[in-house]
Scaffold this motif. Structure first.
Motif, PDB file in Angstrom:
ATOM      1  N   LEU A 158      69.922   5.734  26.488  1.00 39.20           N
ATOM      2  CA  LEU A 158      68.968   5.744  25.365  1.00 39.20           C
ATOM      3  C   LEU A 158      68.960   7.277  24.853  1.00 39.20           C
ATOM      4  O   LEU A 158      68.426   8.193  25.646  1.00 39.20           O
ATOM      5  CB  LEU A 158      67.549   5.182  25.642  1.00 39.20           C
ATOM      6  CG  LEU A 158      66.685   5.541  24.241  1.00 39.20           C
ATOM      7  CD1 LEU A 158      67.047   4.470  23.206  1.00 39.20           C
ATOM      8  CD2 LEU A 158      65.276   5.028  24.884  1.00 39.20           C
ATOM      9  N   GLN A 345      66.717   4.755  17.182  1.00 33.33           N
ATOM     10  CA  GLN A 345      66.436   4.689  18.400  1.00 33.33           C
ATOM     11  C   GLN A 345      65.103   3.784  18.568  1.00 33.33           C
ATOM     12  O   GLN A 345      64.985   3.148  19.656  1.00 33.33           O
ATOM     13  CB  GLN A 345      66.127   6.073  19.152  1.00 33.33           C
ATOM     14  CG  GLN A 345      67.536   6.967  19.000  1.00 33.33           C
ATOM     15  CD  GLN A 345      68.692   6.376  19.438  1.00 33.33           C
ATOM     16  OE1 GLN A 345      68.670   5.631  20.434  1.00 33.33           O
ATOM     17  NE2 GLN A 345      69.678   6.665  18.767  1.00 33.33           N
ATOM     18  N   ASN A 348      66.294   0.260  19.063  1.00 37.32           N
ATOM     19  CA  ASN A 348      66.933  -0.022  20.283  1.00 37.32           C
ATOM     20  C   ASN A 348      65.824  -0.319  21.229  1.00 37.32           C
ATOM     21  O   ASN A 348      66.000  -1.246  22.001  1.00 37.32           O
ATOM     22  CB  ASN A 348      67.605   1.387  20.802  1.00 37.32           C
ATOM     23  CG  ASN A 348      69.063   1.359  19.984  1.00 37.32           C
ATOM     24  OD1 ASN A 348      69.625   0.153  19.245  1.00 37.32           O
ATOM     25  ND2 ASN A 348      69.746   2.336  20.033  1.00 37.32           N
TER      26      ASN A 348
END
Length: 358
Positions: A158, A345, A348
Motif C-alpha cells: 500500500l 489509496q 484500496n
C-alpha cells in the motif's frame, strides 16, 4: 463499517502522518472513523478533523493495565469492528484482539530501515502476526519480508499518500527567496544529513547565496550533536538552518525551490510526496520505493546513497538550469497527483476492509 486507527504518537513522522491522513479521509467515507494515540501527543493532533473520534491513552509502559482497560472499554462502547494498527502499536492491538475475538486486526508496516531487514527484531511481531487478518506494507521489500517471516496470508503493498494543509502559515524561512533547498526529515541516522551537508558545502563554495533548510524533529541526541559539530567545522552555520518539527509544511515548502532527501534507507517517504504536492524540483537517493516515485531525469534526479559527490552534482544541475528545474517541478507534481492521491489509496483501504469483514 467501524474502524479505529492505532498509533503510538502524534510526532511528525511518516507513520504518524499516514495514520492521521487515513483517519481523516475515512471519516467521510464510512460509518465510524476513530484514532487512538497510545503514548505521546504532538503537532499532528492539530491536523485531526472534528469528525474523527479521538482517544489519547497516555500509556506509560508495555503492560499498562489502566491503558489496556481504557482502550478495551472504548472499543466495546464504540462497537469497533476493525483495528488498523500502525508500526509498533501492533502489540496493544493484539492484546485487545484477545479480549474481543470478533475484532479484526490490520497491521500497517512503516519500517524505515527496509534496506537492513536482516537486522530487524521480530520475535514478538511473529507471535502477534497469528492474530492479524491483513498486513499493509509501505514498500515491496517489507511486503516480501512479511511473506517470508509472518504467520499471516493476506499481505499487500500500500503506497503512502500525502495530504497538506494549504491554509496554515506560521513559519517564515531564513535565506534568500528563490535560492532555498529544503530537507524534510527528522534528525535520525537513516536520514543521513551528514552526506547532505558535505554535498551542500560544495554548493556554497560556488553559489554562496543559496541556503539549506532542515525541517524535522531534533531529538537532541548524539546524532544531532555530531551534526551541529560538523556544520561548524565546515563553516556552514550562516547558511544551514534548523526548524525542528513544524505544522505548516505546505507553507514551508512553498518558500523553497528544491526538495532533497539523502537517506540511507526509506520505505516510501511522505516528504517526497509532499515535495511533489508543493511543486518542488526533487533530488533523492535510490532507496526504498523512491525509484518508483522518481523517474531519473524525467521528473527528478536520483543519486546513490552516501555519495555527497553525486548529491552535490545533482543539486548543481538544478541550480544552474532553471528551465530544467521548472520542467521537473511540473512533471513531478503531475505524477504525484495522478498516482499517489488520497482518493485512490483510501479506495484500496476500504476494499481491503470489506474483504476482511466478510
Amino acid at each position: 463499517m467501524r474502524v479505529l486507527q492505532l498509533i503510538d504518537s502524534l510526532q511528525t513522522g511518516g507513520a504518524e502522518r499516514v495514520a492521521v491522513n487515513i483517519a481523516n479521509a475515512l471519516s467521510t467515507e464510512i460509518e465510524y472513523s476513530g484514532l487512538c494515540v497510545t503514548r505521546k501527543e504532538g503537532l499532528l493532533k492539530a491536523d485531526i478533523i472534528k469528525t474523527v473520534d479521538y482517544l489519547f491513552l497516555n500509556k506509560k509502559h508495555v503492560f499498562d493495565i489502566k491503558s489496556i482497560y481504557r482502550l478495551n472499554s472504548f472499543v466495546k462502547q464504540r462497537d469497533i469492528q476493525l483495528l488498523h494498527a500502525h508500526s509498533s502499536s501492533f502489540f496493544l492491538a493484539t492484546i485487545i484482539k484477545l479480549f474481543n475475538r470478533d475484532i479484526k486486526v490490520i497491521w500497517h508496516d512503516h519500517y524505515g530501515n527496509s534496506e537492513f531487514l536482516k537486522d530487524r527484531s521480530s520475535a514478538v511481531l511473529k507471535w502477534c502476526s497469528k492474530y492479524f487478518s491483513h498486513v499493509f506494507s509501505v514498500n515491496n521489500n517489507l511486503k516480501y519480508w512479511a511473506m517470508q517471516n509472518l504467520y499471516v496470508k493476506n499481505i499487500s503493498y500500500l503506497p503512502n499518500f500525502a495530504i497538506l494543509n494549504t491554509q496554515l502559515k506560521e513559519t517564515e524561512l531564513n535565506g534568500k527567496a528563490g535560492k532555498r533547498i529544503v530537507c524534510l526529515a527528522n534528525l535520525r541516522d537513516q536520514k543521513d544529513h551528514f552526506t547532505l551537508i558535505n554535498a551542500f558545502k560544495q554548493i556554497v563554495n560556488k553559489y554562496p547565496n543559496w541556503s539549506l533548510h532542515c525541517v524535522g524533529k531534533n531529538f537532541h541526541d548524539s546524532y544531532a550533536f555530531k551534526l551541529i559539530e560538523s556544520i561548524d567545522a565546515l563553516g556552514l552555520k550562516s547558511c544551514i538552518y534548523f526548524y525542528d518539527s513544524k505544522p505548516d509544511i505546505f507553507n514551508i515548502l512553498s518558500q523553497c525551490e528544491i526538495g532533497v532527501l539523502s537517506s540511507k534507507s526509506e520505505g516510501l517517504p511522505i516528504s517526497l510526496l509532499e515535495y511533489g504536492l508543493s511543486s518542488l524540483a526533487v533530488v533523492t537517493t535510490r532507496v526504498g520505493e523512491c525509484e518508483m516515485v522518481i523517474k531519473d531525469r524525467v521528473n527528478g534526479l536520483l543519486v546513490n546513497p552516501s555519495s555527497s559527490e553525486q548529491l552535490s552534482e545533482a543539486l548543481l544541475l538544478y541550480i544552474e538550469n532553471k528551465e530544467l528545474r521548472e520542467t521537473f517541478k511540473k512533471q513531478f507534481n503531475k505524477h504525484v497527483e495522478e498516482n499517489f492521491s488520497a482518493t485512490a489509496q483510501i479506495k484500496n483501504i476500504i476494499n481491503t476492509y470489506k474483504l476482511i469483514k466478510k
